[in-house]
Design an enzyme around this catalytic site. Structure first.
Site, PDB file in Angstrom:
ATOM      1  N   ARG A 122      36.274   8.895 -78.702  1.00 18.18           N
ATOM      2  CA  ARG A 122      35.660   7.956 -79.094  1.00 18.18           C
ATOM      3  C   ARG A 122      35.640   7.833 -77.035  1.00 18.18           C
ATOM      4  O   ARG A 122      36.100   8.808 -76.736  1.00 18.18           O
ATOM      5  CB  ARG A 122      36.515   7.048 -79.094  1.00 18.18           C
ATOM      6  CG  ARG A 122      37.776   6.592 -78.400  1.00 18.18           C
ATOM      7  CD  ARG A 122      39.074   5.387 -79.315  1.00 18.18           C
ATOM      8  NE  ARG A 122      40.302   5.708 -78.399  1.00 18.18           N
ATOM      9  CZ  ARG A 122      41.285   5.195 -78.246  1.00 18.18           C
ATOM     10  NH1 ARG A 122      41.152   3.773 -79.712  1.00 18.18           N
ATOM     11  NH2 ARG A 122      42.801   5.109 -78.004  1.00 18.18           N
ATOM     12  N   ASN A 160      36.630  -2.273 -75.599  1.00 18.79           N
ATOM     13  CA  ASN A 160      37.693  -2.059 -76.004  1.00 18.79           C
ATOM     14  C   ASN A 160      38.433  -0.892 -74.375  1.00 18.79           C
ATOM     15  O   ASN A 160      37.612  -0.327 -74.318  1.00 18.79           O
ATOM     16  CB  ASN A 160      37.998  -1.339 -77.097  1.00 18.79           C
ATOM     17  CG  ASN A 160      39.118  -1.080 -77.556  1.00 18.79           C
ATOM     18  OD1 ASN A 160      40.443  -2.051 -78.155  1.00 18.79           O
ATOM     19  ND2 ASN A 160      40.111  -0.214 -77.087  1.00 18.79           N
ATOM     20  N   GLU A 161      38.690  -2.292 -73.912  1.00 19.41           N
ATOM     21  CA  GLU A 161      39.771  -1.056 -72.841  1.00 19.41           C
ATOM     22  C   GLU A 161      38.692  -1.002 -72.248  1.00 19.41           C
ATOM     23  O   GLU A 161      38.776  -0.038 -71.697  1.00 19.41           O
ATOM     24  CB  GLU A 161      40.699  -0.460 -73.062  1.00 19.41           C
ATOM     25  CG  GLU A 161      42.182  -1.215 -73.899  1.00 19.41           C
ATOM     26  CD  GLU A 161      43.113   0.012 -74.709  1.00 19.41           C
ATOM     27  OE1 GLU A 161      43.023   1.055 -74.328  1.00 19.41           O
ATOM     28  OE2 GLU A 161      44.141  -0.415 -75.168  1.00 19.41           O
ATOM     29  N   GLU A 317      47.102  -6.348 -77.584  1.00 21.61           N
ATOM     30  CA  GLU A 317      47.144  -4.927 -78.604  1.00 21.61           C
ATOM     31  C   GLU A 317      49.077  -4.481 -77.727  1.00 21.61           C
ATOM     32  O   GLU A 317      49.542  -4.174 -76.589  1.00 21.61           O
ATOM     33  CB  GLU A 317      46.809  -4.057 -78.037  1.00 21.61           C
ATOM     34  CG  GLU A 317      45.731  -3.362 -79.152  1.00 21.61           C
ATOM     35  CD  GLU A 317      45.054  -2.172 -78.515  1.00 21.61           C
ATOM     36  OE1 GLU A 317      45.431  -1.365 -77.919  1.00 21.61           O
ATOM     37  OE2 GLU A 317      43.120  -2.348 -78.729  1.00 21.61           O
ATOM     38  N   TRP A 325      51.307   8.509 -78.968  1.00 22.44           N
ATOM     39  CA  TRP A 325      49.944   9.561 -78.155  1.00 22.44           C
ATOM     40  C   TRP A 325      50.964   9.852 -76.378  1.00 22.44           C
ATOM     41  O   TRP A 325      50.802  10.748 -75.503  1.00 22.44           O
ATOM     42  CB  TRP A 325      48.878   9.010 -77.463  1.00 22.44           C
ATOM     43  CG  TRP A 325      49.712   7.880 -76.727  1.00 22.44           C
ATOM     44  CD1 TRP A 325      49.262   6.482 -77.980  1.00 22.44           C
ATOM     45  CD2 TRP A 325      49.386   6.474 -76.439  1.00 22.44           C
ATOM     46  NE1 TRP A 325      49.284   4.922 -77.694  1.00 22.44           N
ATOM     47  CE2 TRP A 325      49.729   5.658 -75.878  1.00 22.44           C
ATOM     48  CE3 TRP A 325      50.458   7.405 -74.762  1.00 22.44           C
ATOM     49  CZ2 TRP A 325      50.304   4.594 -75.370  1.00 22.44           C
ATOM     50  CZ3 TRP A 325      51.161   5.979 -74.071  1.00 22.44           C
ATOM     51  CH2 TRP A 325      50.805   4.722 -74.428  1.00 22.44           C
ATOM     52  N   LYS A 366      46.987   8.605 -86.708  1.00 19.10           N
ATOM     53  CA  LYS A 366      48.312   8.841 -87.706  1.00 19.10           C
ATOM     54  C   LYS A 366      49.533   8.174 -88.109  1.00 19.10           C
ATOM     55  O   LYS A 366      50.404   7.984 -88.744  1.00 19.10           O
ATOM     56  CB  LYS A 366      48.143   9.576 -89.302  1.00 19.10           C
ATOM     57  CG  LYS A 366      48.359  11.120 -88.629  1.00 19.10           C
ATOM     58  CD  LYS A 366      47.235  11.935 -89.179  1.00 19.10           C
ATOM     59  CE  LYS A 366      47.422  13.506 -89.327  1.00 19.10           C
ATOM     60  NZ  LYS A 366      45.944  13.241 -87.894  1.00 19.10           N
ATOM     61  N   HIS A 368      51.092   7.060 -85.485  1.00 20.77           N
ATOM     62  CA  HIS A 368      51.426   5.813 -84.928  1.00 20.77           C
ATOM     63  C   HIS A 368      51.383   4.605 -85.561  1.00 20.77           C
ATOM     64  O   HIS A 368      51.479   4.245 -86.207  1.00 20.77           O
ATOM     65  CB  HIS A 368      50.342   4.746 -84.215  1.00 20.77           C
ATOM     66  CG  HIS A 368      49.994   4.345 -82.863  1.00 20.77           C
ATOM     67  ND1 HIS A 368      50.750   2.634 -82.877  1.00 20.77           N
ATOM     68  CD2 HIS A 368      50.188   4.020 -81.177  1.00 20.77           C
ATOM     69  CE1 HIS A 368      50.425   2.449 -81.839  1.00 20.77           C
ATOM     70  NE2 HIS A 368      50.055   3.078 -80.993  1.00 20.77           N
TER      71      HIS A 368
HETATM   72  C1  GAL Z   1      44.674   1.680 -77.232  1.00 17.48           C
HETATM   73  C2  GAL Z   1      43.966   1.329 -78.245  1.00 17.48           C
HETATM   74  C3  GAL Z   1      44.254   1.341 -79.906  1.00 17.48           C
HETATM   75  C4  GAL Z   1      44.442   2.335 -79.785  1.00 17.48           C
HETATM   76  C5  GAL Z   1      46.107   2.217 -79.152  1.00 17.48           C
HETATM   77  C6  GAL Z   1      47.064   3.430 -79.234  1.00 17.48           C
HETATM   78  O1  GAL Z   1      44.630   1.862 -75.958  1.00 17.48           O
HETATM   79  O2  GAL Z   1      42.868   0.596 -77.510  1.00 17.48           O
HETATM   80  O3  GAL Z   1      42.826   1.541 -79.873  1.00 17.48           O
HETATM   81  O4  GAL Z   1      44.370   4.084 -79.756  1.00 17.48           O
HETATM   82  O5  GAL Z   1      45.933   2.036 -77.816  1.00 17.48           O
HETATM   83  O6  GAL Z   1      48.647   3.099 -79.281  1.00 17.48           O
END
Ligand code: GAL
Length: 699
Positions: A122, A160-161, A317, A325, A366, A368
């Protein structure tokens, strides 16, 4: 905008944006339809009232350029609507489909080192690409036309972001747009040459098409040019947002937002961006390696409220437990998710949302956490998600939504200054704006002093104290504003390496601290950065010595403080010396000063102080400014108050116990405890370890 009560299964639960919003990103395109029905049932069980939909759906919505498939989204929105779940409908432009990259390879992002980014992931295309902009406009228009008046749509979620993972690109379309941006800013090439000081290292430009993008060159690239490229890039990305927002506004009355990352995406100037959204929303993920990550979360919340100019905002979020990550994705402890969420509410959030509703079985994320984890409804996380939904419902009923967060202290925060300071070849790599800002913020947090963030040019007169932990770049207007603030009776505390350059990253004629000389009552003869690991002793005098004597911290003995990283050779003019270096690069030189100006006073600290030493310095400053810290309660007991904006005079005090002990909190005016299951409060409450209590008090 109000929710239709016909679909509300629980009359006490207020849905829609008039209450505290609760939910998460919802990506049902990854699941068969029968699961969607189960999702809606479970959302209702958890108290969810809004989900963000369609963020990654461009490839499903527009499988071939210009051919749209809305059948699945029609079905989904109707299903959610029937279940009483409102929708934060996204434009999917953060993940262009494969056909886009095939048809428009020139729209790929080029990084500073010349790498062309491919798809299979993405991340947007080059922000200035006309092909990308046209494709974004087309899919946004199609969505807005179809769903602009859909009853489920409560809000629009653009992209998004923005800025992450792509904030700048060095492709040809960016180069062309950059030259136009420069021509608009400077009008003439002479203006560009002067602003960038191109007579240094023979960089003078005689034609517009000689100006390159500041990609990697043989050695350090012109810093003024790079600072402008950072501004250009923030503006270019903002242009992408504005295009989509304006298209949506032609077809829908619902508010428009885009999820910021106030703390963790440093490349967007959110003071400018925040003016363009109807509701500020923000994403934040805890750093698992930091056992006190709740402090940075609080900083991020205060920053978000500040860019929203004190209006309620949405945490769009965060995570219910570990992310996927980081190096070690530590799971949140029981109740930690509630502490995180309610800390954000305490700091002004009227919405608590997560990434994501249901854990993904495949793809990069997956592992997360989610509101509904792989382990399903029996999991601890899902139980806590339901408890949090109930707690937020109670807080909504009590009238927390819409209340404000009063603050007496402001910390200066300026993205442009941070961009400039982060460039190469500064006096010391140990002088870091992020470190200083976090150090000051942490002490204020431990002292339970609620802060706003502010930019140097804004009206500061409402604050008792303004702190500039790291204002390397200060415009003339910013410096004049700080001086006016002090003259008018304000108290200012400035940390080292501030007021050094103007908006072009140029040192002012007249000295390294010329912008603040009058307000601080001193001149800086020379910066004296230290070797790594070196430190020195400062001896306090005057008001600072008094604060050291009063300090309860056993580490402060005989008015002696430790400092490191930095010192200045100060030529003190009108200021009073509050501490001298005993040793280090300038023994006996002034280290901390206080200058009277008009009705106010300005402190300067030329040293990097941490822990007890910073606390002692701040004690003296608090006393001067009439700010009251709470050192009688444990450092990790968080207290924040929201104040009702109506005549009720209600104050909602959030008591968040991050410690492992019971903490007693005494107040003469508690009316009731608002968290479900908590005891009715009396004048004193004992908050159990790990718990959050919210009490209603009268002022
Ligand atoms: C954010 C993102 C989400 C998801 C999330 C995971 O930065 O907007 O789509 O990837 O991180 O922590």
């Amino acid at each position: 905008m109000r929710f239709d009560p016909r679909f509300c299964p629980n009359a006490t639960r207020v849905l829609g944006l008039d209450a505290i919003t609760y939910g998460g990103d919802y990506n049902p395109e990854q699941w068969p339809r029968e699961i969607w029905h189960e999702d809606v049932e479970l959302m209702v069980r958890a108290g969810v009232n809004m989900v963000s939909v369609g963020i990654w759906s461009w490839a499903k919505l527009e499988p071939r350029e210009g051919e749209f498939d809305f059948e699945w989204l029609d079905y989904l929105l109707d299903l959610l609507h029937k279940g009483g779940i409102r929708v934060d409908l996204a434009t999917p432009t953060a993940a262009p489909p494969a056909w886009f990259y095939k048809n428009y390879p020139q729209a790929r992002v080029v990084t500073r080192d010349g790498t062309v980014l491919t798809n299979a992931s993405r991340g947007m295309a080059a922000p200035s690409s006309p092909d990308y902009q046209r494709a974004c406009a087309n899919v946004t228009r199609a969505l807005a036309q179809r769903y602009g008046n859909h009853p489920a749509v409560a809000m629009w979620h653009v992209h998004n972001e923005y800025g992450a993972p792509v904030s700048d690109s060095y492709d040809n379309a960016s180069r062309d747009a950059w030259r136009i941006w420069l021509a608009q800013r400077y009008l003439t090439l002479d203006g560009v040459n002067e602003a960038w000081g191109t007579s240094f290292w023979g960089q003078t430009y005689y034609e517009w098409d000689e100006i390159p993008v500041p990609a990697i060159s043989a050695t350090v690239t012109n810093p003024s040019m790079r600072l402008d490229y950072a501004r250009f890039s923030s503006d270019a990305v903002l242009g992408c947002y504005l295009q989509e927002r304006d298209i949506i506004k032609e077809h829908s009355a619902a508010p428009v937002t885009t999820n910021f990352m106030a703390l963790n995406c440093p490349s967007m100037d959110l003071w400018a961006w925040a003016q363009e959204v109807d509701i500020v929303s923000n994403d934040y993920y805890l750093e698992a390696a930091d056992p006190r990550g709740h402090i940075k979360l609080a900083l991020d919340s205060d920053l978000t409220r500040s860019i929203a100019r004190g209006k309620p905002w949405i945490l769009l979020e965060h995570s219910t437990s570990g992310v996927n990550w980081q190096d070690r994705n530590v799971a949140k402890k029981p109740k930690e998710m509630a502490r995180n969420s309610l800390s954000s509410v305490a700091r002004g959030a009227d919405g608590i949302m997560f990434f994501q509703w249901r854990a993904a079985r495949f793809g990069a994320e997956k592992f997360h956490s989610a509101m509904l984890p792989h382990a399903g409804v029996r999991s601890r996380v899902f139980r806590e998600v339901c408890d949090l939904g109930a707690a937020l419902g109670e807080l909504s009923q009590a009238g927390v939504a819409g209340s404000s967060v009063p603050a007496e202290v402001a910390l200066l925060w300026d993205w442009e200054s941070f961009w400039a300071q982060d460039l190469e070849w500064r006096p010391s790599i140990d002088a870091q704006h992020r470190e200083r800002t976090l150090a000051f913020y942490t002490q204020l947090w431990e002292d339970k002093v609620t802060v706003d963030f502010a930019y140097p040019e804004q009206d500061l007169s409402a604050y008792k104290l303004v702190i500039a932990p790291a204002s390397y770049l200060l415009t003339d207007a910013g410096a004049a504003n700080l001086a006016d603030y002090v003259r008018g009776g304000g108290k200012l505390a400035v940390s080292f390496f501030s007021g050094v350059v103007n908006e072009n990253d140029t040192v002012r004629h007249g000295g390294l601290g010329a912008a603040l000389e009058d307000v601080l009552g001193l001149r800086i003869d020379e910066f004296l950065p230290l070797r790594s690991g070196d430190s020195y002793t400062l001896l306090a005098e005057g008001k600072l010595a008094d604060a050291c004597v009063a300090s309860v911290d056993a580490r402060i003995v005989g008015g002696k403080l430790r400092g490191d990283v930095w010192a200045d050779d100060l030529d003190v003019q009108t200021a009073e010396i509050m501490a001298r270096y005993l040793d280090g690069p300038k023994p006996d030189g002034a280290a901390i000063t206080r200058n009277l100006l008009g009705q106010g006073a300005a402190w300067y600290v030329s040293s990097r102080l941490v822990g007890a030493d910073l606390a002692a310095f701040l004690d003296a400053v608090y006393l001067d400014a009439g700010v009251s810290p709470r050192r009688d309660l444990p450092a990790d007991f968080e207290i924040v108050t929201r104040a009702s904006r109506d005549e009720s005079g209600d104050r909602f005090t959030f008591l968040i116990n991050h410690t492992e002990q019971v903490v007693d909190y005494v107040s003469g005016t508690i009316v009731e405890n608002l968290i479900p299951g908590g005891e009715q409060a009396s004048a004193a409450v004992a908050v159990p370890p790990g718990e959050v209590w919210v009490v209603r008090e009268h002022a």
